[in-house]
Design a protein around this motif. Structure first.
Motif, PDB file in Angstrom:
ATOM      1  N   LEU A 174      77.972 -56.136 120.474  1.00  0.00           N
ATOM      2  CA  LEU A 174      76.645 -56.694 120.716  1.00  0.00           C
ATOM      3  C   LEU A 174      76.796 -58.191 120.860  1.00  0.00           C
ATOM      4  O   LEU A 174      77.684 -58.791 120.256  1.00  0.00           O
ATOM      5  CB  LEU A 174      75.702 -56.389 119.550  1.00  0.00           C
ATOM      6  CG  LEU A 174      75.415 -54.935 119.227  1.00  0.00           C
ATOM      7  CD1 LEU A 174      74.411 -54.852 118.081  1.00  0.00           C
ATOM      8  CD2 LEU A 174      74.914 -54.183 120.429  1.00  0.00           C
ATOM      9  N   PHE A 197      69.534 -50.254 117.142  1.00  0.00           N
ATOM     10  CA  PHE A 197      69.493 -51.048 118.367  1.00  0.00           C
ATOM     11  C   PHE A 197      68.568 -50.359 119.347  1.00  0.00           C
ATOM     12  O   PHE A 197      68.939 -49.359 119.960  1.00  0.00           O
ATOM     13  CB  PHE A 197      70.903 -51.193 118.930  1.00  0.00           C
ATOM     14  CG  PHE A 197      71.031 -52.248 119.984  1.00  0.00           C
ATOM     15  CD1 PHE A 197      70.984 -53.585 119.646  1.00  0.00           C
ATOM     16  CD2 PHE A 197      71.192 -51.901 121.307  1.00  0.00           C
ATOM     17  CE1 PHE A 197      71.096 -54.567 120.618  1.00  0.00           C
ATOM     18  CE2 PHE A 197      71.299 -52.869 122.285  1.00  0.00           C
ATOM     19  CZ  PHE A 197      71.251 -54.208 121.941  1.00  0.00           C
ATOM     20  N   GLN A 219      65.940 -54.518 116.599  1.00  0.00           N
ATOM     21  CA  GLN A 219      67.361 -54.716 116.314  1.00  0.00           C
ATOM     22  C   GLN A 219      67.525 -55.028 114.833  1.00  0.00           C
ATOM     23  O   GLN A 219      67.047 -56.061 114.364  1.00  0.00           O
ATOM     24  CB  GLN A 219      67.926 -55.841 117.167  1.00  0.00           C
ATOM     25  CG  GLN A 219      67.795 -55.587 118.644  1.00  0.00           C
ATOM     26  CD  GLN A 219      68.119 -56.804 119.484  1.00  0.00           C
ATOM     27  OE1 GLN A 219      68.386 -57.874 118.978  1.00  0.00           O
ATOM     28  NE2 GLN A 219      68.087 -56.634 120.790  1.00  0.00           N
ATOM     29  N   GLN A 228      65.152 -61.515 118.800  1.00  0.00           N
ATOM     30  CA  GLN A 228      65.633 -60.181 119.166  1.00  0.00           C
ATOM     31  C   GLN A 228      66.245 -60.230 120.567  1.00  0.00           C
ATOM     32  O   GLN A 228      65.722 -59.644 121.514  1.00  0.00           O
ATOM     33  CB  GLN A 228      64.477 -59.186 119.107  1.00  0.00           C
ATOM     34  CG  GLN A 228      63.915 -58.990 117.717  1.00  0.00           C
ATOM     35  CD  GLN A 228      64.741 -57.997 116.914  1.00  0.00           C
ATOM     36  OE1 GLN A 228      64.895 -56.852 117.299  1.00  0.00           O
ATOM     37  NE2 GLN A 228      65.266 -58.446 115.799  1.00  0.00           N
ATOM     38  N   TRP A 264      73.745 -55.066 124.392  1.00  0.00           N
ATOM     39  CA  TRP A 264      74.923 -54.214 124.201  1.00  0.00           C
ATOM     40  C   TRP A 264      75.910 -54.577 125.304  1.00  0.00           C
ATOM     41  O   TRP A 264      75.758 -54.180 126.457  1.00  0.00           O
ATOM     42  CB  TRP A 264      74.510 -52.760 124.261  1.00  0.00           C
ATOM     43  CG  TRP A 264      75.549 -51.775 123.868  1.00  0.00           C
ATOM     44  CD1 TRP A 264      76.881 -51.988 123.648  1.00  0.00           C
ATOM     45  CD2 TRP A 264      75.346 -50.388 123.641  1.00  0.00           C
ATOM     46  NE1 TRP A 264      77.510 -50.836 123.295  1.00  0.00           N
ATOM     47  CE2 TRP A 264      76.587 -49.831 123.287  1.00  0.00           C
ATOM     48  CE3 TRP A 264      74.237 -49.554 123.708  1.00  0.00           C
ATOM     49  CZ2 TRP A 264      76.749 -48.479 123.001  1.00  0.00           C
ATOM     50  CZ3 TRP A 264      74.398 -48.214 123.422  1.00  0.00           C
ATOM     51  CH2 TRP A 264      75.637 -47.685 123.072  1.00  0.00           C
TER      52      TRP A 264
END
Length: 124
Positions: free
Chosen positions: A52, A82, A2, A12, A16
């Motif tokens: 996100l 992503f 990411q 991380q 989404w």
């Protein structure tokens, strides 16, 4: 992996949030004088909202503040990586705050982790 432009969060844990609820077709309808329904539909090629966030997990405060600074200084398109997806985006400052979150625990200077983080982007 990411990466938001040049910022790679230490944790991380971004997910989404609206992956399964993006509106990719714009439609409007009206009635003709004879009562027939007329529907116009078109694909939305860009400007799709992309959210996100962390939900209940955390984002390091340094990363959160770096994202806030990025939002305040970068007004042109940049790359959002992503996972295996790489997308050109801009910050979505049209409504709510583009970078928002809650302190995990209330403290004067804020906690080391920010939870319920939401990052708002628009695709270019």
């Amino acid at each position: 992996m990411q990466i938001i432009d040049t910022i790679q969060p230490k944790l991380q844990q971004l997910i989404w949030l609206n992956r399964n609820s993006q509106k990719k077709v714009l439609a409007n309808s009206k009635r003709a004088s004879n009562g027939a329904l007329i529907v116009n539909q078109t694909l939305i090629p860009s400007g799709l909202p992309l959210l996100l966030g962390t939900k209940d997990s955390g984002l390091d405060r340094d990363d959160f503040e770096a994202l806030q600074a990025h939002n305040a200084s970068v007004l042109s398109p940049f790359t959002l990586q992503f996972g295996t997806t790489s997308t050109q985006v801009i910050w979505d400052n049209t409504g709510e705050a583009a970078v928002s979150g809650d302190d995990l625990f209330d403290q004067v200077d804020g906690d080391d982790l920010v939870t319920n983080v939401v990052l708002r982007f628009l695709t270019v």
